[in-house]
Write an enzyme that holds these catalytic residues in place. Structure first.
Site, short mmCIF file in Angstrom:
data_model
loop_
_atom_site.label_atom_id
_atom_site.label_comp_id
_atom_site.label_asym_id
_atom_site.label_seq_id
_atom_site.Cartn_x
_atom_site.Cartn_y
_atom_site.Cartn_z
N GLY A 1 0.84 -1.19 0.00
CA GLY A 1 0.00 0.00 0.00
C GLY A 1 0.87 1.24 0.00
O GLY A 1 2.05 1.17 0.36
N GLY B 1 0.63 5.76 4.35
CA GLY B 1 -0.62 6.15 4.97
C GLY B 1 -1.76 5.18 4.74
O GLY B 1 -2.89 5.42 5.19
N GLY C 1 -2.00 2.25 6.05
CA GLY C 1 -2.26 1.49 7.27
C GLY C 1 -1.44 0.23 7.43
O GLY C 1 -1.54 -0.47 8.43
N LYS C 2 -0.55 -0.04 6.46
CA LYS C 2 0.17 -1.31 6.49
C LYS C 2 1.16 -1.42 7.66
O LYS C 2 1.27 -2.49 8.29
CB LYS C 2 0.89 -1.56 5.16
CG LYS C 2 1.91 -0.51 4.75
CD LYS C 2 2.42 -0.77 3.35
CE LYS C 2 3.56 0.17 2.99
NZ LYS C 2 3.16 1.60 3.03
N GLU D 1 9.03 -2.94 5.84
CA GLU D 1 9.79 -2.09 4.92
C GLU D 1 11.29 -2.37 5.06
O GLU D 1 12.12 -1.47 4.99
CB GLU D 1 9.51 -0.60 5.19
CG GLU D 1 8.05 -0.19 5.01
CD GLU D 1 7.67 0.03 3.56
OE1 GLU D 1 8.47 -0.30 2.66
OE2 GLU D 1 6.55 0.53 3.33
#
Length: 279
Positions: free
Chosen positions: A40, A43, A45-46, A166
């Protein structure tokens, strides 16, 4: 049938002093031994979802069940033993003066006997291909090597699930390739379940299953091939299509159609070789 190791049901989350929920009615399942990518834009939500799955945040509503245990204040530390996290910046994860000291740190915290600790440290470092760096100081390592050491520290704890939050976003292409290759090898050797949080669809293309978040909701989910068929819809919510998909689409627009839709650069090369052979 593959067992479900993670189930999120009717999950909502709202940060204090916010009027709107960050996560809205999330329902997902993750199968044992699979690699699931949650993608996503910033922002979406991930990362909030990743923190909930590791018990760093508690849901406002709904439930999270990991390996048969429901996330709660009472089960928090049991849940954290089931889920290991590798974060974005490898430099923020080191606490030991050497590679082996750093990998041993988590084991010391949970009271693993020294003889077993030595075995686990050596095994986990070997599995990520860093055996020749045991006594190296972390600051002397490349970005990719640091993340591989961070992964070693996680697998030494023997969690049921590894979450990569990430974990490749700050690495150069070589470092990113090293980390992804390490994860793929660990899945084959250990059957570990991987959950990667990313905005990079190139990385997500290597997963078994992709869940797309947008505005705190599940926008789409399926295999990489299923997801990439959405094409322009992914671009509209702020995601960049992988190079292989973009090139295949451009070839199609000029009348050159490949036998199958490639989702990775390696598969694209295979399709181009077939095309060249036909010509």
């Amino acid at each position: 049938m593959t067992d479900t190791i993670l189930k999120v049901k009717n999950l909502f989350f709202r940060y204090p002093n916010q009027e709107e929920d960050t996560l809205k009615d999330i329902n997902i399942e993750v199968k044992q031994g699979e690699w699931t990518a949650i993608v996503g834009h910033n922002g979406s939500g991930k990362s909030t979802l990743a923190r909930i799955l590791n018990g760093l945040q508690m849901p406002t509503e709904g439930s999270v069940i990991i390996n048969g245990m429901e996330l709660s204040e009472e089960k928090l530390w049991d849940i954290r033993r089931q889920v290991g996290m590798v974060f974005q910046n490898p430099d923020n994860q080191f606490v030991g003066s050497t590679v082996e000291d750093d990998v041993a740190f988590g084991l010391e915290n949970i009271g693993v006997p020294r003889s077993e600790m030595i075995e686990r440290v050596e095994e986990s470092i070997r599995r990520v291909g860093m055996k020749s760096f045991l006594t190296q100081e972390p600051h002397q390592l490349s970005g990719g090597q640091k993340q591989r050491v961070a992964i070693a520290g996680v697998i030494a704890l023997r969690p049921a699930i590894i979450i990569l939050d990430e974990a490749t976003s700050m690495l150069d292409p070589i470092g990113r390739k090293e980390v992804i290759q390490t994860i793929e090898e660990l899945r084959k050797e250990m059957g570990v379940t991987v959950l990667s949080i990313t905005h990079d669809l190139e990385e997500a293309s290597r997963a078994d299953h992709i869940i797309v978040l947008n505005g705190g909701k599940v926008f789409a989910e399926g295999t990489p091939s299923d997801i990439f068929l959405l094409g322009e819809q992914l671009v509209q919510i702020g995601l960049d299509l992988p190079f292989a998909i973009s090139l295949a689409n451009k070839l199609k627009s000029i009348g050159v159609t490949l036998e199958s839709n490639p989702t990775t650069s390696e598969r694209l090369m295979d399709e181009l070789c077939k095309l060249t052979y036909k010509i």
